[in-house]
Write an enzyme that holds these catalytic residues in place. Structure first.
Site, PDB file in Angstrom:
ATOM      1  N   ASN A  26       0.846  -1.472  -0.075  1.00 43.29           N
ATOM      2  CA  ASN A  26       0.058   0.095  -0.146  1.00 43.29           C
ATOM      3  C   ASN A  26       0.770   1.069   0.494  1.00 43.29           C
ATOM      4  OD1 ASN A  26      -1.687   2.104   0.866  1.00 43.29           O
ATOM      5  ND2 ASN A  26      -2.561   1.436   2.590  1.00 43.29           N
ATOM      6  N   LYS A  57       0.504   4.019   0.204  1.00 39.22           N
ATOM      7  CA  LYS A  57      -0.774   5.400   0.157  1.00 39.22           C
ATOM      8  C   LYS A  57       0.150   6.636  -0.376  1.00 39.22           C
ATOM      9  CE  LYS A  57      -0.275   3.240   4.837  1.00 39.22           C
ATOM     10  NZ  LYS A  57       0.149   3.238   6.560  1.00 39.22           N
ATOM     11  N   HIS A  70      -9.203   0.969   4.648  1.00 38.21           N
ATOM     12  CA  HIS A  70      -7.948   1.295   6.167  1.00 38.21           C
ATOM     13  C   HIS A  70      -7.975   2.120   6.945  1.00 38.21           C
ATOM     14  CE1 HIS A  70      -3.949   2.429   6.601  1.00 38.21           C
ATOM     15  NE2 HIS A  70      -3.461   1.094   5.837  1.00 38.21           N
ATOM     16  N   GLU A 129      -6.477   4.825   7.956  1.00 36.74           N
ATOM     17  CA  GLU A 129      -6.582   5.733   7.707  1.00 36.74           C
ATOM     18  C   GLU A 129      -7.494   6.593   6.670  1.00 36.74           C
ATOM     19  OE1 GLU A 129      -2.359   5.587   5.878  1.00 36.74           O
ATOM     20  OE2 GLU A 129      -2.223   4.472   7.342  1.00 36.74           O
ATOM     21  N   GLU A 142      -5.009  -5.104  10.380  1.00 41.37           N
ATOM     22  CA  GLU A 142      -3.908  -3.592  10.959  1.00 41.37           C
ATOM     23  C   GLU A 142      -4.521  -3.242  12.115  1.00 41.37           C
ATOM     24  OE1 GLU A 142      -2.208  -2.569   6.419  1.00 41.37           O
ATOM     25  OE2 GLU A 142      -3.937  -1.901   6.859  1.00 41.37           O
ATOM     26  N   GLY A 161       2.964   2.661  10.834  1.00 41.23           N
ATOM     27  CA  GLY A 161       4.242   3.372  10.652  1.00 41.23           C
ATOM     28  C   GLY A 161       4.635   3.353  11.855  1.00 41.23           C
ATOM     29  N   SER A 191       4.391  -2.551  10.274  1.00 42.05           N
ATOM     30  CA  SER A 191       4.947  -1.884  10.876  1.00 42.05           C
ATOM     31  C   SER A 191       5.836  -3.868   9.729  1.00 42.05           C
ATOM     32  CB  SER A 191       6.033  -1.756  11.949  1.00 42.05           C
ATOM     33  OG  SER A 191       5.205  -0.268  12.689  1.00 42.05           O
TER      34      SER A 191
END
Ligand code: 13P
Length: 256
Positions: free
Chosen positions: A9, A11, A94, A96, A165, A171, A211
């Protein structure tokens, strides 16, 4: 036997030339592969990356879609457009998107259904916040987020992949331990079983994301209920992403 899927991904990263270089390398290296490989570039670059990887083992996915089939939705992109530019896949839900764009399960269920309707395979992302884990709510959160599957039939599950996730691992450099990942994945599989029965539950792939790096991928991917990785930061560089793909190939060999 579930085939491992290693997905990148990207992003909101990588300009045209950078994405082209990375996808050229991957397509050159992986003309065929024992595991499935997916890259999800930012939407302006889907078409270009799609052209670069055509004929290789690398597949193309988008990071988001809107559920309406067309129309006055400024800034949005629908499933038919994604299909039209060569996408086979789309990510939905996701963290985010949930966190920064307020997307909730009801909307996500519509997006999942729209993706399937347009012939896309859908990766539905779920995962708990750190505070939720610390409060012992991980399973309750995951169960609630599985509502993203509300409109999906058992037959359509062949085109669904779940990605676990944990938000606290995205991240941050903090990876879920193999035990934490395996436990959450086993829970998600039990949820699939109660929704769809044993056959669908054991055929559906559940990816881990958060990660994932070259040095922890093999251990994570070797867990019995971990069927692949959804990789952010480490998918942006040739060396780290191909090392994770190689770990996937090794894990696949171990499991077969
Ligand atoms: P990182 O691999 O950068 O933690 O991102 C994970 C992720 O969000 C993939 O969708």
């Amino acid at each position: 036997m579930r085939r491992i899927l290693v997905a990148g991904n990207w992003k909101m990263n990588l300009l045209q030339s950078q994405g082209a270089a990375l996808s050229q390398f991957l397509a050159g290296k992986y003309g065929s592969c024992a595991v499935e490989i997916l890259v999800c570039p930012a939407s302006p670059y889907l078409s270009g990356v799609g052209t670069t990887i055509r004929g290789s083992a690398v597949q193309l996915g988008a990071q988001n879609l809107y559920f309406a089939p067309q129309g006055a939705f400024t800034g949005e992109v629908c499933g038919e457009m994604l299909k039209d530019v060569g996408c086979g896949w789309v990510l939905v839900g996701h963290s985010e998107r949930r966190q920064f764009f307020g997307e909730q399960d009801e909307l996500l269920a519509k997006k999942v259904a729209a993706g399937l309707q347009h012939g896309l395979k859908v990766v539905l992302c779920v995962g708990e916040l750190l505070a939720e884990r610390q409060a012992g709510q991980t399973e309750a959160v995951l169960e609630k987020q599985m509502a993203g599957l509300a409109q999906v039939s058992a037959e359509q599950m062949a085109n669904i992949v779940i990605a676990y996730e944990p938000v606290w691992a995205i991240g941050t450099g903090v990876t879920a331990s193999t035990e934490q990942a395996q436990q959450a994945h086993a829970f998600l599989r039990s949820q699939l079983k109660s929704r769809y029965g044993e056959a669908v539950a054991s055929a559906t792939r559940i990816l881990y994301g958060g990660s994932v790096k070259a040095d922890n991928a093999l251990e994570l991917l070797s867990q019995s209920d971990v069927d692949g990785a959804l990789v952010g930061g480490a998918s942006l560089k040739v060396d780290s992403f191909s090392a994770i793909i190689e770990a996937g190939i090794q894990a696949q060999a171990r499991k077969s």
